[in-house]
Design a protein around this motif. Structure first.
Motif, short mmCIF file in Angstrom:
data_model
loop_
_atom_site.label_atom_id
_atom_site.label_comp_id
_atom_site.label_asym_id
_atom_site.label_seq_id
_atom_site.Cartn_x
_atom_site.Cartn_y
_atom_site.Cartn_z
N SER A 190 0.83 -1.21 0.00
CA SER A 190 0.00 0.00 0.00
C SER A 190 0.86 1.25 0.00
O SER A 190 0.63 2.18 -0.79
N PHE A 191 1.86 1.29 0.86
CA PHE A 191 2.73 2.46 0.92
C PHE A 191 3.59 2.58 -0.34
O PHE A 191 3.92 3.69 -0.77
N ASN A 192 3.96 1.46 -0.94
CA ASN A 192 4.70 1.51 -2.19
C ASN A 192 3.88 2.19 -3.28
O ASN A 192 4.39 3.03 -4.02
N ARG A 221 14.60 4.00 -3.94
CA ARG A 221 14.08 3.89 -2.57
C ARG A 221 13.83 2.43 -2.20
O ARG A 221 14.17 2.00 -1.11
N CYS A 222 13.25 1.66 -3.13
CA CYS A 222 12.98 0.25 -2.85
C CYS A 222 14.26 -0.54 -2.60
O CYS A 222 14.30 -1.43 -1.76
N ARG A 223 15.30 -0.22 -3.33
CA ARG A 223 16.55 -0.98 -3.20
C ARG A 223 17.38 -0.56 -1.99
O ARG A 223 18.26 -1.28 -1.57
N THR A 224 17.11 0.61 -1.44
CA THR A 224 17.87 1.05 -0.27
C THR A 224 17.15 0.84 1.05
O THR A 224 17.74 1.00 2.10
N CYS A 225 15.87 0.48 1.01
CA CYS A 225 15.12 0.17 2.22
C CYS A 225 15.08 -1.33 2.42
O CYS A 225 14.60 -2.06 1.55
N THR A 226 15.56 -1.81 3.54
CA THR A 226 15.61 -3.25 3.76
C THR A 226 14.23 -3.89 3.87
O THR A 226 14.07 -5.06 3.61
N CYS A 227 13.21 -3.12 4.24
CA CYS A 227 11.87 -3.71 4.39
C CYS A 227 11.26 -4.07 3.05
O CYS A 227 10.33 -4.87 2.98
N ASP A 228 11.75 -3.51 1.95
CA ASP A 228 11.20 -3.82 0.63
C ASP A 228 11.98 -4.91 -0.09
O ASP A 228 11.66 -5.24 -1.21
N SER A 229 13.00 -5.44 0.51
CA SER A 229 13.84 -6.44 -0.16
C SER A 229 13.15 -7.77 -0.23
O SER A 229 12.49 -8.20 0.63
#
Length: 122
Positions: free
Chosen positions: A97-99, A114-122
């Motif tokens: 949802s936030f993505n 942003r996706c590649r630098t945030c560990t929660c999106d990995s």
């Protein structure tokens, strides 16, 4: 048991498929939000989740009849299992949802960084 070469090829195929689908969904979402002025990214997330669930259920049912489609097992539904995966499911749905909310307001290249630098999106 599959030979090691077949198992590695299967893993590479699955990862490649995930990569292509993931990038495609990002561009599709951005296209829908910009070209059609779609103002509801959370509804877009909901629709994608429903389509994914229906697809998995369909493949699990077809997999019992067609061996080629037998990559998804029929779902189990018991209270212990549901309560066990509920927190992870909530986090995952929140992340999606936030993505989509983020994607609505930023460019695709910034979103990917942003996706590649945030560990929660990995």
């Amino acid at each position: 048991m599959q030979p090691l070469g077949q198992e590695r090829a299967r893993i590479v195929g699955v990862v490649t498929f995930y990569f292509v689908v993931s990038i495609s969904m990002v561009y599709l979402n951005k296209f829908l939000m910009e070209a059609f002025k779609f103002e509801y990214p959370l509804f877009l997330t909901w629709v994608q989740q429903v389509v994914s669930m229906v697809g998995l259920l369909l493949f699990s049912l077809l997999g019992t009849r067609v061996q080629l489609l037998a990559f998804s097992t029929p779902p189990e539904c018991n209270k212990k299992l549901i309560l066990g995966i509920l927190p992870l499911t909530c986090v995952y749905v929140g992340m999606l949802s936030f993505n989509n909310l983020c994607l609505k307001y930023v460019a695709v290249w910034f979103y990917q960084v942003r996706c590649r630098t945030c560990t929660c999106d990995s």
